[in-house]
Scaffold this active site. Structure first.
Site, PDB file in Angstrom:
ATOM      1  N   LYS A 173       1.064  14.466   0.934  1.00  0.00           N
ATOM      2  CA  LYS A 173      -0.321  14.729   0.518  1.00  0.00           C
ATOM      3  C   LYS A 173      -0.540  16.213   0.239  1.00  0.00           C
ATOM      4  O   LYS A 173      -1.565  16.598  -0.317  1.00  0.00           O
ATOM      5  CB  LYS A 173      -1.291  14.221   1.584  1.00  0.00           C
ATOM      6  CG  LYS A 173      -1.256  12.696   1.727  1.00  0.00           C
ATOM      7  CD  LYS A 173      -2.207  12.210   2.806  1.00  0.00           C
ATOM      8  CE  LYS A 173      -2.114  10.714   3.020  1.00  0.00           C
ATOM      9  NZ  LYS A 173      -2.666   9.909   1.912  1.00  0.00           N
ATOM     10  N   LYS A 192     -14.631   8.284  -3.190  1.00  0.00           N
ATOM     11  CA  LYS A 192     -15.818   8.618  -2.408  1.00  0.00           C
ATOM     12  C   LYS A 192     -16.362   9.988  -2.808  1.00  0.00           C
ATOM     13  O   LYS A 192     -17.578  10.181  -2.908  1.00  0.00           O
ATOM     14  CB  LYS A 192     -15.487   8.581  -0.923  1.00  0.00           C
ATOM     15  CG  LYS A 192     -15.044   7.215  -0.424  1.00  0.00           C
ATOM     16  CD  LYS A 192     -14.348   7.314   0.922  1.00  0.00           C
ATOM     17  CE  LYS A 192     -13.593   6.040   1.245  1.00  0.00           C
ATOM     18  NZ  LYS A 192     -12.716   6.191   2.418  1.00  0.00           N
ATOM     19  N   ARG A 210      -5.341  11.971   6.049  1.00  0.00           N
ATOM     20  CA  ARG A 210      -4.252  11.992   7.012  1.00  0.00           C
ATOM     21  C   ARG A 210      -3.262  13.110   6.675  1.00  0.00           C
ATOM     22  O   ARG A 210      -2.958  13.336   5.512  1.00  0.00           O
ATOM     23  CB  ARG A 210      -3.559  10.627   6.979  1.00  0.00           C
ATOM     24  CG  ARG A 210      -2.407  10.444   7.932  1.00  0.00           C
ATOM     25  CD  ARG A 210      -2.033   8.969   7.998  1.00  0.00           C
ATOM     26  NE  ARG A 210      -1.833   8.386   6.677  1.00  0.00           N
ATOM     27  CZ  ARG A 210      -0.654   8.331   6.052  1.00  0.00           C
ATOM     28  NH1 ARG A 210       0.429   8.838   6.619  1.00  0.00           N
ATOM     29  NH2 ARG A 210      -0.555   7.754   4.865  1.00  0.00           N
ATOM     30  N   HIS A 261       0.803  -1.224   0.000  1.00  0.00           N
ATOM     31  CA  HIS A 261       0.000   0.000   0.000  1.00  0.00           C
ATOM     32  C   HIS A 261       0.833   1.270   0.000  1.00  0.00           C
ATOM     33  O   HIS A 261       0.273   2.348   0.191  1.00  0.00           O
ATOM     34  CB  HIS A 261      -0.916   0.037   1.222  1.00  0.00           C
ATOM     35  CG  HIS A 261      -2.082  -0.882   1.150  1.00  0.00           C
ATOM     36  ND1 HIS A 261      -3.258  -0.555   0.501  1.00  0.00           N
ATOM     37  CD2 HIS A 261      -2.263  -2.132   1.644  1.00  0.00           C
ATOM     38  CE1 HIS A 261      -4.107  -1.560   0.607  1.00  0.00           C
ATOM     39  NE2 HIS A 261      -3.529  -2.533   1.292  1.00  0.00           N
TER      40      HIS A 261
END
Length: 840
Positions: free
Chosen positions: A551, A665, A546, A354
């Site tokens: 990110k 999502k 997170r 992952h």
């Protein structure tokens, strides 16, 4: 399942389990009573699934090994999946409460850190919905992921006491308790048949008690099991030591043992923390493998059949010690020969990677590993020696390749490479997005791919539409169902039918209205929790995940500062009103991520209170720019956020995000994505249409090339006035009340290293955000893009992902569970004397 029966059971549980009547019962008592009532209605299906179908038919079972499970609140999901939602609402209303209010009473099990744990929960939902025999194994953390509180703009971690009022969904199984060894030493000996054997003499033994939670499928009789292990001492209390006056040492074993499952991911910035993490991983894996073998031996004693009965999936590197543990159990406990045991182990395990971040690929110091698991270190050395002999035979002149492939990382502090152990000990290795798998095979695991190309495949992640549309966005779910029927709930590809209504004015108007109502709901939540008025008519620009530097929440914040400066320079500028919403937790030991949270809140404090940003003479929420950080991001909060989003921020540095699932999502709920060509963004963009995706930034190849040539962030800083102004404002204390030192580590990191190329992507990002604003001005076009995003996300259902795992890796088939028409006849204990008593 009818209203009257449910009502009677509901009040019985309130009285007999909560020991309350209507006059004394609290909202939480009513929640507990309803939860037990719903769980009771799962038990017949659960027993029928596990004991009367899987066990009797001796089917092959998927065993999913994961250190994280973010399953979210269970009441709403279970009511939806078994079709009891409307009946329960009526029952609760007649008791004087609102069903939604009772669902809000549930403490969410924070048994995960982010996407990894939520993916595991989505997979469990899909496995049950698709009627695939499965059991999830993990840890019952007493304290889950911490509760995040924001004080003076900074993150404060508060213990997550999710078990404080008990957990009505779980059932303890003390009869399945397992023993787990730690420490000590090994002894070699020759048995009566002259075979070489090794005996492990542990320093201490810990007991693992399982707690089972039902995982019910949607519109399915299948109820699979999530089995979580809790650690207990084998001898909790030493009376002799206690009577001598040494009260602390009398319970030392109890403290040591229970610490293992005390908290999710203890801080590993110190030796004790790292040791505890390894203890956690081995504890739950050992319990799980012993449990699996126990189940196997009830049907069969020929371990050659073991891979045909169980498929064990390693969810990232945390459970990788299972490779060595299965070898230990087969060789030491069940006296199999090494070669046979190794063949069984490789055929049984599959490994999902992952991450592309090397620091996330666990490496355990031999000193810690050998002290805690001496026998496993011997086994890993043996695996490594045999494996490297094969490598040397194939590449006799390539010493460097041998070193790269070794399970042991050489150096002053030698380490066990857990990802290497997983690659060698598994028959299948998969990435979780097309780009991610490509990078695994060409970079991270390139040497293993050259050795075992047949092992590698891609399984792009997916998410369950039951949780993320049906439960989270019930208004949209009903709107969709009214147009295309219910089939999409179990076959998300049917959402494609919505494309036929993209120009239907009535359908579009209702779609717009639902989005607006969801935004209004989130605006009210923000006002309630943060005291900030936000305009539901503004563009809701959302980044929730997170907190991590790769990110790039910080790049998002630089755009906020740039937009703020543009408004300050021209207070009368025609700016598209925008509400920028952040949420996410930083790891307790991750100082830079915590500093980013503090900066977000500091910028928010300045922007939200600047009169130049507001629309003069208007209500408080009518501002051209608002910044919000929502504390304590979890599944429940995510269910509020996704339906309200206009823009989804997926802006990681290309080549760093393995997949991402929040992007899926958001898209399912009609949000448009601004993102890089990273992780699953690429596949989402290809499926929703390039024209319905806002793309910016460097590609993975360009990132690699730039770093290889030498990246100089100062060049971007000095050549871009807007970027320089934003950075200088942070450095000058503009957002920290004059404190120049507070955010200095962030500024220095960006100027001198900028590891994730924020400066290089800044201008492209700013220009792309301008395109977002211009697109939002044309609401008819925006609405069309929103509908098409949702309509084209069918591929990203976790049902599709699980079907691919089942077909390509696990080789399992659905096993339907058949319920008898008369459940009562089969559910209760039958008394032989009933007939004669009744006749008398």
């Amino acid at each position: 399942m009818d209203v009257e029966t449910l009502k009677r059971a509901f009040f019985d549980n309130l009285y007999y389990i909560q020991a309350k009547d209507k006059g004394w019962a609290t909202a939480h008592d009513y929640y507990m009573a309803l939860a037990y009532t719903v769980r009771d209605r799962l038990l017949h299906r659960w027993l029928k699934t596990v004991e009367q179908t899987y066990f009797k038919k001796d089917v092959k079972v998927v065993c999913y090994l994961s250190a994280e499970y973010l399953i979210g609140r269970q009441l709403g999901k279970n009511l939806t999946n078994i079709g009891l939602h409307d009946v329960a609402r009526q029952v609760v209303q007649e008791s004087g409460y609102d069903l939604y209010d009772l669902m809000e009473q549930e403490d969410e099990p924070g048994l995960g850190n982010g996407g990894l744990g939520r993916l595991a929960a989505c997979f469990l939902d899909s496995l049950s919905t698709l009627e695939i025999p499965a059991i999830g194994y993990g840890i019952r953390y007493e304290y889950g992921i911490f509760q995040q509180v924001i004080r003076d703009g900074t993150q404060v971690e508060v213990p997550d006491r999710w078990l404080r009022f008990g957990n009505p969904w779980e059932i303890p199984r003390p009869d399945y308790t397992m023993e787990v060894k730690f420490g000590g030493h090994t002894e070699a000996f020759t048995d009566e048949q002259g075979r070489y054997q090794v005996r492990w003499i542990p320093e201490r033994t810990v007991l693992g008690t399982p707690y089972d939670t039902p995982m019910v499928g949607y519109n399915s009789n299948t109820v699979n099991t999530l089995r979580l292990w809790s650690a207990k001492a084998s001898d909790e209390f030493n009376l002799q030591i206690f009577n001598s006056g040494d009260f602390a040492n009398a319970v030392a074993d109890k403290v040591f043992s229970e610490n293992i499952t005390k908290v999710l991911y203890p801080n590993d910035n110190n030796y004790q923390g790292r040791e505890l993490r390894l203890q956690q991983q081995y504890f739950f894996v050992s319990c799980s493998l012993q449990d699996i073998i126990r189940n196997f031996l009830q049907h069969d004693d020929n371990f050659d059949n073991f891979p045909n009965k169980f498929a064990l999936q390693i969810n990232d590197t945390h459970p990788t010690i299972g490779v060595a543990e299965l070898m230990r159990l087969l060789v030491d406990e069940h006296q199999l020969g090494w070669d046979k045991a190794w063949d069984i182990t490789q055929k049984t395990f599959g490994f999902t990677n992952h991450t592309l971040l090397s620091e996330a690929l666990e490496r355990w110091s031999l000193s810690i590993f050998g002290r805690l698991l001496p026998r496993h270190l011997e086994i890993i050395f043996e695996i490594n020696q045999r494996f490297l002999d094969e490598v040397r035979a194939k590449y006799p002149q390539d010493i460097e390749k041998v070193a790269r492939l070794s399970l042991i990382e050489e150096g002053a502090d030698k380490r066990v490479r857990m990802a290497h152990l997983a690659c060698v000990g598994s028959h299948a290795i998969n990435g979780v997005a097309a780009l991610h798998t490509e990078l695994l095979t060409h970079d991270l695991f390139r040497d293993f791919y050259e050795l075992f190309p047949e092992k590698f495949s891609n399984k792009t992640n997916g998410v369950t539409p039951r949780r993320w549309i049906l439960v989270a966005n019930s208004k949209l779910a009903l709107h969709i169902t009214n147009k295309i029927g219910k089939g999409w709930i179990k076959n998300l590809e049917e959402l494609k039918q919505l494309e036929a209504f993209v120009d239907d004015q009535e359908f579009r108007d209702q779609w717009r209205q639902i989005k607006q109502e969801n935004k209004q709901d989130l605006a009210e939540y923000i006002l309630q929790t943060n005291g900030i008025h936000v305009d539901p008519n503004s563009l809701f620009d959302i980044q929730v995940k997170r907190l991590h530097e790769y990110k790039r929440q910080l790049l998002n914040l630089l755009h906020v500062i740039t937009l703020y400066n543009q408004i300050k320079q021209n207070p009368h500028a025609d700016v598209v009103p925008r509400t920028v919403i952040f949420a996410g937790k930083a790891a307790p030991g991750y100082a830079m991520a915590k500093l980013i949270i503090q900066l977000i809140n500091s910028v928010a404090d300045v922007v939200n209170n600047d009169p130049d940003v507001g629309v003069r003479g208007s209500v408080p929420e009518a501002s051209r720019l608002k910044v919000v950080f929502l504390a304590n991001y979890n599944v429940a909060l995510a269910q509020r956020i996704y339906p309200a989003a206009d823009v989804s921020e997926q802006i990681s540095t290309a080549g760093k995000e393995a997949s991402g699932t929040s992007n899926m999502k958001f898209a399912m709920n009609g949000a448009l994505t601004i993102g890089t060509l990273d992780g699953a963004n690429i596949e989402i963009r290809d499926r929703v249409g390039h024209e319905n995706f806002f793309l910016f930034g460097l590609t993975t190849e360009q990132v690699s090339q730039m770093k290889a040539q030498g990246y100089h962030p100062w060049d971007y800083y000095n050549s871009n006035p807007q970027l320089k102004q934003a950075i200088d404002q942070i450095a000058s204390g503009y957002f920290s009340k004059g404190d120049r030192d507070l955010f200095k580590p962030l500024v220095e990191s960006l100027k001198n290293r900028d590891d994730y190329l924020l400066f290089a992507d800044y201008q492209s990002y700013i220009e792309c955000q301008q395109q977002v604003s211009e697109a939002y001005r044309n609401q008819d076009k925006w609405l069309r893009m929103s509908i098409l995003n949702a309509a084209r996300t069918g591929y990203f259902s976790s049902d599709r992902t699980i079907r691919e795992y089942a077909r390509d890796i696990w080789h399992v088939q659905p096993v339907p569970v058949i319920l008898e028409d008369d459940q009562q006849e089969n559910a209760a204990i039958k008394h032989r004397s009933t007939t004669s008593i009744n006749s008398q």
